[in-house]
Design an enzyme around this catalytic site. Structure first.
Site, PDB file in Angstrom:
ATOM      1  N   ASN A   8       0.870  -1.179   0.000  1.00 35.39           N
ATOM      2  CA  ASN A   8       0.000   0.000   0.000  1.00 35.39           C
ATOM      3  C   ASN A   8       0.910   1.232   0.000  1.00 35.39           C
ATOM      4  OD1 ASN A   8      -1.829   2.027   0.448  1.00 35.39           O
ATOM      5  ND2 ASN A   8      -2.414   1.366   2.519  1.00 35.39           N
ATOM      6  N   TRP A   9       1.063   1.817  -1.168  1.00 36.48           N
ATOM      7  CA  TRP A   9       1.978   2.973  -1.285  1.00 36.48           C
ATOM      8  C   TRP A   9       1.380   4.248  -0.702  1.00 36.48           C
ATOM      9  CZ3 TRP A   9       4.370   2.867  -6.940  1.00 36.48           C
ATOM     10  CH2 TRP A   9       5.168   1.721  -7.068  1.00 36.48           C
ATOM     11  N   LYS A  10       0.091   4.235  -0.389  1.00 36.13           N
ATOM     12  CA  LYS A  10      -0.606   5.435   0.103  1.00 36.13           C
ATOM     13  C   LYS A  10      -0.364   6.601  -0.878  1.00 36.13           C
ATOM     14  CE  LYS A  10      -0.305   3.445   4.649  1.00 36.13           C
ATOM     15  NZ  LYS A  10      -0.280   3.609   6.079  1.00 36.13           N
ATOM     16  N   HIS A  89      -9.806   1.439   4.816  1.00 38.48           N
ATOM     17  CA  HIS A  89      -8.530   1.644   5.509  1.00 38.48           C
ATOM     18  C   HIS A  89      -8.733   2.673   6.621  1.00 38.48           C
ATOM     19  CE1 HIS A  89      -4.417   2.861   6.294  1.00 38.48           C
ATOM     20  NE2 HIS A  89      -4.057   1.703   5.770  1.00 38.48           N
ATOM     21  N   GLU A  91      -7.055   5.110   7.550  1.00 37.80           N
ATOM     22  CA  GLU A  91      -6.807   6.512   7.169  1.00 37.80           C
ATOM     23  C   GLU A  91      -8.012   7.097   6.441  1.00 37.80           C
ATOM     24  OE1 GLU A  91      -3.050   5.730   5.288  1.00 37.80           O
ATOM     25  OE2 GLU A  91      -2.188   5.336   7.260  1.00 37.80           O
ATOM     26  N   GLU A 161      -5.778  -4.648  10.816  1.00 40.26           N
ATOM     27  CA  GLU A 161      -4.765  -3.600  10.954  1.00 40.26           C
ATOM     28  C   GLU A 161      -5.064  -2.769  12.197  1.00 40.26           C
ATOM     29  OE1 GLU A 161      -2.628  -2.537   7.096  1.00 40.26           O
ATOM     30  OE2 GLU A 161      -4.432  -1.342   7.151  1.00 40.26           O
ATOM     31  N   GLY A 167       2.054   2.645  10.870  1.00 36.41           N
ATOM     32  CA  GLY A 167       3.018   3.735  10.706  1.00 36.41           C
ATOM     33  C   GLY A 167       3.713   4.173  11.977  1.00 36.41           C
ATOM     34  N   SER A 207       2.986  -1.649  10.624  1.00 34.05           N
ATOM     35  CA  SER A 207       4.433  -1.657  10.897  1.00 34.05           C
ATOM     36  C   SER A 207       5.111  -2.990  10.560  1.00 34.05           C
ATOM     37  CB  SER A 207       4.711  -1.260  12.352  1.00 34.05           C
ATOM     38  OG  SER A 207       4.339   0.083  12.566  1.00 34.05           O
ATOM     39  N   GLY A 228       2.632  -1.018   4.430  1.00 34.65           N
ATOM     40  CA  GLY A 228       2.598   0.399   4.076  1.00 34.65           C
ATOM     41  C   GLY A 228       4.007   0.941   3.876  1.00 34.65           C
ATOM     42  N   GLY A 229       4.532   1.633   4.877  1.00 32.78           N
ATOM     43  CA  GLY A 229       5.831   2.316   4.791  1.00 32.78           C
ATOM     44  C   GLY A 229       6.935   1.464   4.177  1.00 32.78           C
TER      45      GLY A 229
HETATM   46  P1  PGA Z   1       2.439   0.633   7.773  1.00 33.30           P
HETATM   47  O1  PGA Z   1       0.993   0.797   7.097  1.00 33.30           O
HETATM   48  O2  PGA Z   1       3.031  -0.651   7.248  1.00 33.30           O
HETATM   49  O3  PGA Z   1       3.212   1.848   7.334  1.00 33.30           O
HETATM   50  O4  PGA Z   1       2.228   0.585   9.245  1.00 33.30           O
HETATM   51  C1  PGA Z   1       0.169  -0.303   6.906  1.00 33.30           C
HETATM   52  C2  PGA Z   1      -1.122   0.147   6.290  1.00 33.30           C
HETATM   53  O5  PGA Z   1      -1.569   1.273   6.567  1.00 33.30           O
HETATM   54  O6  PGA Z   1      -1.721  -0.593   5.499  1.00 33.30           O
END
Ligand code: PGA
Length: 245
Positions: A8-10, A89, A91, A161, A167, A207, A228-229
């Site tokens: 997930n590159w956001k 998600h 976010e 999640e 994050g 994470s 994500g990150g």
């Molecule tokens: P993260 O994000 O790996 O940066 O914690 C995961 C996600 O939001 O899907």
């Protein structure tokens, strides 16, 4: 079951050149990994440039078309060759006020057009402190899947999640993730067809990095990871994908 590792590159990266470089290095690095299915969820604008790895969107609109300025429908994504859609998600829930009802509409729309929803659930830090984790996750799943036939469950991925782990570098420990994996399976089998619910993929996200990835697959028995990150660093993402194979 083959593990599924989803990037997930956001809202990253800002430049197309950087996005293409990242995509090409990931594609090259994961080419020979067997037993792992890789999906990349880039910002919408980069999707048409990427070929050779399965694509997912980071969101989807619930109507097929019409006067809805700014929205992108699941039919458009399907037409572009996109196979998956992240829905709900945290976010989106936090910054765009997405409710369980809206998430439910989006899941229905994705399933109708043949996209596989990656349905995200998870508790906030406050909910965890108040010992409401199970209550929250159960509500999110029941409302998110309301009115959806249990026969669709093998076209569905659920990503657990925990919001406090996203994050932050505070990943959830594997015993806790395993407990939530079993809890989600139980909700599905209590509310849907137990045989079909066995086929639903359950992933962990929050994470994830190359040091903790294997624990979620082996100890927590997750069917894959939502990253994500760490997915913005091709070497790190390739290592994660290898450790899940
Ligand atoms: P993260 O994000 O790996 O940066 O914690 C995961 C996600 O939001 O899907």
């Amino acid at each position: 079951m083959k593990s599924i590792i989803i990037a997930n590159w956001k809202c990253n990266p800002v430049e197309e050149k950087e996005a293409i470089n990242l995509f090409e290095s990931v594609k090259k690095g994961v080419k020979n990994i067997k037993n792992t299915h890789i999906v990349i969820c880039p910002p919408f604008v980069y999707m048409p440039r990427f070929k050779g790895v399965d694509m997912g969107s980071q969101d989807v609109f619930f109507e097929e078309k019409g006067a809805y300025t700014g929205e992108i429908s699941s039919l458009m994504l399907k037409d572009l060759g996109c196979k998956y859609a992240i829905i709900g998600h945290s976010e989106r829930r936090k910054y765009f006020n997405e409710t369980d009802d809206l998430v439910n509409k989006k899941i229905k729309s994705a399933l109708k057009s043949g996209l596989i929803p990656i349905f995200c659930v998870g508790e906030t830090e406050k909910e965890r402190k108040n010992k409401e984790t199970e209550k929250v996750v159960k509500r999110q799943i029941k409302k998110g899947l309301e009115g959806i036939l249990s026969s669709m469950l093998n076209n569905l991925i659920i990503a657990y999640e925990p919001v406090w782990a996203i994050g932050t570098g505070n990943s959830c420990d594997t015993a806790e993730a395993r407990k939530m994996n079993l809890f989600i399976k139980k909700i599905l089998s209590d509310n849907c067809n137990p045989q079909l619910s066995e086929k639903t993929y359950i992933l962990y996200g929050g994470s994830v990095n190359s040091s903790n990835a294997m624990g979620y697959i082996k100890e927590a028995e997750m069917n894959g990871l939502l990253v994500g990150g760490a997915s913005l660093d091709s070497n790190e993402f390739i290592k994660i994908a290898k450790s899940a194979a």
